[in-house]
Design a protein around this motif. Structure first.
Motif, PDB file in Angstrom:
ATOM      1  N   PHE A  42       0.836  -1.197   0.000  1.00  0.00           N
ATOM      2  CA  PHE A  42       0.000   0.000   0.000  1.00  0.00           C
ATOM      3  C   PHE A  42       0.873   1.250   0.000  1.00  0.00           C
ATOM      4  CE2 PHE A  42      -2.876  -3.148   1.761  1.00  0.00           C
ATOM      5  CZ  PHE A  42      -4.103  -2.811   1.206  1.00  0.00           C
ATOM      6  N   ILE A  44       0.426   5.718   0.833  1.00  0.00           N
ATOM      7  CA  ILE A  44      -0.383   6.839   1.287  1.00  0.00           C
ATOM      8  C   ILE A  44       0.485   8.086   1.171  1.00  0.00           C
ATOM      9  CG2 ILE A  44      -1.654   7.874   3.222  1.00  0.00           C
ATOM     10  CD1 ILE A  44      -1.872   4.943   4.335  1.00  0.00           C
ATOM     11  N   ALA A  80      -4.084   7.599  -1.927  1.00  0.00           N
ATOM     12  CA  ALA A  80      -4.031   6.317  -1.221  1.00  0.00           C
ATOM     13  C   ALA A  80      -4.293   5.201  -2.219  1.00  0.00           C
ATOM     14  CB  ALA A  80      -5.071   6.279  -0.097  1.00  0.00           C
ATOM     15  N   THR A  82      -2.890   0.960  -3.787  1.00  0.00           N
ATOM     16  CA  THR A  82      -2.160  -0.303  -3.700  1.00  0.00           C
ATOM     17  C   THR A  82      -1.545  -0.641  -5.052  1.00  0.00           C
ATOM     18  OG1 THR A  82      -2.389  -2.675  -3.202  1.00  0.00           O
ATOM     19  CG2 THR A  82      -4.291  -1.593  -4.193  1.00  0.00           C
ATOM     20  N   LYS A 121      -3.954   8.818  10.154  1.00  0.00           N
ATOM     21  CA  LYS A 121      -5.254   8.210   9.898  1.00  0.00           C
ATOM     22  C   LYS A 121      -5.951   9.020   8.825  1.00  0.00           C
ATOM     23  CE  LYS A 121      -8.497   8.492  12.932  1.00  0.00           C
ATOM     24  NZ  LYS A 121      -9.277   8.403  14.192  1.00  0.00           N
ATOM     25  N   MET A 144     -10.628   3.866   0.638  1.00  0.00           N
ATOM     26  CA  MET A 144      -9.580   3.323   1.496  1.00  0.00           C
ATOM     27  C   MET A 144      -9.536   4.133   2.790  1.00  0.00           C
ATOM     28  SD  MET A 144      -5.595   2.590   0.564  1.00  0.00           S
ATOM     29  CE  MET A 144      -4.292   2.916   1.752  1.00  0.00           C
ATOM     30  N   TRP A 146      -7.420   4.285   6.745  1.00  0.00           N
ATOM     31  CA  TRP A 146      -6.239   3.812   7.451  1.00  0.00           C
ATOM     32  C   TRP A 146      -6.160   4.442   8.837  1.00  0.00           C
ATOM     33  CZ3 TRP A 146      -6.557   6.866   3.233  1.00  0.00           C
ATOM     34  CH2 TRP A 146      -6.086   8.191   3.333  1.00  0.00           C
ATOM     35  N   LEU A 148      -2.942   4.135  11.526  1.00  0.00           N
ATOM     36  CA  LEU A 148      -1.641   3.489  11.627  1.00  0.00           C
ATOM     37  C   LEU A 148      -0.709   4.221  12.583  1.00  0.00           C
ATOM     38  CD1 LEU A 148      -1.061   2.942   7.789  1.00  0.00           C
ATOM     39  CD2 LEU A 148      -1.710   1.183   9.444  1.00  0.00           C
ATOM     40  N   ILE A 189      -5.710  -1.169   7.743  1.00  0.00           N
ATOM     41  CA  ILE A 189      -6.117  -0.527   6.495  1.00  0.00           C
ATOM     42  C   ILE A 189      -7.358  -1.239   5.989  1.00  0.00           C
ATOM     43  CG2 ILE A 189      -5.509  -0.129   4.068  1.00  0.00           C
ATOM     44  CD1 ILE A 189      -2.594   0.101   4.934  1.00  0.00           C
TER      45      ILE A 189
END
Length: 251
Positions: A42, A44, A80, A82, A121, A144, A146, A148, A189
């Motif tokens: 991923f 961000i 954001a 992948t 976040k 998406m 998140w 983290l 995530i």
């Protein structure tokens, strides 16, 4: 040079860079599908440009009407997504009028998104309709979210090339600092309704920052902190690799 310098992660768009400048904080990591255990990479990014030109709505420079009116871009973009199988990038745009970050610490706040040295976040979403009707978003459809924690363990410091004097003089067209060339992330995530677990020792994370008045081209960037010795076959747990370069311009 493994020398932490948090000041290089501060918000830089002051003086001339406020009208012709960009600043971005980049994070990449690996997470694992909560149901299947499948790993997935991923990324961000928190990206801002030209805050002094802010209007009530984000100004996207590639729109024909903005080009005709001579408007330069001004916005905060949350990126954001992948890589790998079924890659996706989701772009949300905000006016710089609603972007906040103090001068003396990394503490980004915009919309539902936040970023500090130790936590980030946020949420990004683009509908199928908006992705189709707004090619200027350069975005896929999807959502998406998140939440983290961030633990930056190894720094790649370029030394005097981005010191306080050169930053004040805007000596280079593009600056770079990798406070977390090896970063452990932990948290969760969610991508399109699927939950992914971020496991610190297997997150293989990377965090850096770029800023300046223009982009260097061409640009090459490769990094890894998931390294195995060819001699012993053991994991190199306190090591990271970075190869990057471009065509920098000074003054």
């Amino acid at each position: 040079m493994n020398k932490s310098d948090l000041k290089r992660n501060y918000y830089m768009l002051k003086g001339p860079l406020a009208k012709k400048g960009y600043d971005w904080w980049w994070h990449s990591l690996t997470a694992y599908d909560k149901e299947t255990g499948e790993e997935r990479p991923f990324f961000i990014e928190y990206f801002v440009c030209n805050p002094a030109l802010a209007e009530e709505e984000p100004t996207l420079g590639q729109l024909p009407e903005n080009q005709k009116a001579g408007k330069k871009p001004s916005y905060c973009m949350i990126k954001a997504g992948t890589w790998g199988k079924n890659p996706k990038q989701i772009h949300n745009f905000y006016s710089m009028k609603y972007f906040n970050c103090p001068d003396d610490e990394l503490n980004v706040q915009v919309g539902d998104c936040s970023l500090t040295e130790t936590h980030m976040k946020g949420f990004a979403r683009v509908s199928e309709e908006d992705a189709k009707n707004h090619p200027e978003y350069m975005s896929d459809a999807g959502d998406m979210m998140w939440d983290l924690d961030i633990d930056k363990q190894i720094t790649f410091n370029v030394g005097y090339g981005a010191n306080s004097l050169f930053r004040k003089l805007n000596s280079f067209e593009m600056f770079w600092h990798a406070e977390g060339i090896k970063t452990q992330y932990s948290g969760t995530i969610w991508l399109d309704g699927r939950e992914y677990e971020v496991i610190p020792e297997k997150s293989y994370g990377y965090a850096d920052k770029n800023w300046g008045g223009d982009f260097t081209s061409p640009w090459l960037w490769i990094s890894s902190c998931n390294l195995t010795s060819l001699i012993t076959g053991k994991k190199l747990n306190n090591s990271a690799f970075e190869a990057g370069g471009g065509k920098p311009k000074a003054f």
